[in-house]
Write an enzyme that holds these catalytic residues in place. Structure first.
Site, short mmCIF file in Angstrom:
data_model
loop_
_atom_site.label_atom_id
_atom_site.label_comp_id
_atom_site.label_asym_id
_atom_site.label_seq_id
_atom_site.Cartn_x
_atom_site.Cartn_y
_atom_site.Cartn_z
N HIS A 132 47.75 53.99 85.59
CA HIS A 132 47.55 54.10 84.14
C HIS A 132 48.26 55.34 83.65
O HIS A 132 48.32 56.36 84.34
CB HIS A 132 46.07 54.14 83.78
CG HIS A 132 45.27 55.14 84.55
ND1 HIS A 132 44.88 54.92 85.86
CD2 HIS A 132 44.81 56.37 84.23
CE1 HIS A 132 44.20 55.96 86.30
NE2 HIS A 132 44.17 56.86 85.33
N VAL B 4 40.73 56.59 88.92
CA VAL B 4 40.72 55.13 88.91
C VAL B 4 41.99 54.65 89.60
O VAL B 4 43.10 54.98 89.18
CB VAL B 4 40.65 54.57 87.47
CG1 VAL B 4 40.70 53.04 87.48
CG2 VAL B 4 39.40 55.07 86.75
#
Ligand code: 5GP
Length: 110
Positions: free
Chosen positions: A96, A92
């Site tokens: 993160h 992704v």
């Protein structure tokens, strides 16, 4: 186009959100690799570590991780992981940090 994680932050896609402040949002990973597996995401859309600006919401990831680990009762320890790029398994493209805990964590990681 907003990223998948921006759509979670905007509550357009459901997720189990466990923490948020003005800089970051954290929610449980949909495919957990440990009893506790939480993704901590800056609100700012930064693709990854390779694209980090000098300052921004990412500077608050570690403090959020400490607070969430305390909240989750991870007194025995935990691991923080950021995968950068396809060779490291990043899937992704919105920065993160994985917070993993609740079981013994081997070293080195795969
Ligand atoms: P990466 O592989 O980029 O380091 O981590 C992406 C993580 O996002 C994976 O652990 C994956 O399971 C998680 N993930 C992908 N899609 C979703 C989703 O829609 N909701 C949640 N909660 N996690 C997701």
């Amino acid at each position: 186009m907003p990223t998948l994680f921006s759509r979670i932050i905007a509550r357009e896609i459901p997720a189990d959100i466990v923490y948020e402040d003005e800089h970051v949002v954290a929610f449980r990973d949909i495919d957990p690799k440990a009893p506790v597996h939480i993704l901590i995401v800056p609100r700012q859309e930064i693709a990854g570590v390779a694209e980090l600006p000098d300052s921004g919401d990412h500077q608050h990831l570690l403090n959020a991780a400490r607070r969430i680990a305390e909240q989750e009762g991870l007194v025995d320890g935990y691991r923080l992981v950021i995968n950068q790029g396809p060779g490291a398994g990043q899937t992704v493209d919105h920065l993160h940090m994985h917070l993993l805990g609740g079981r013994p964590l081997g070293w080195p990681p795969g």
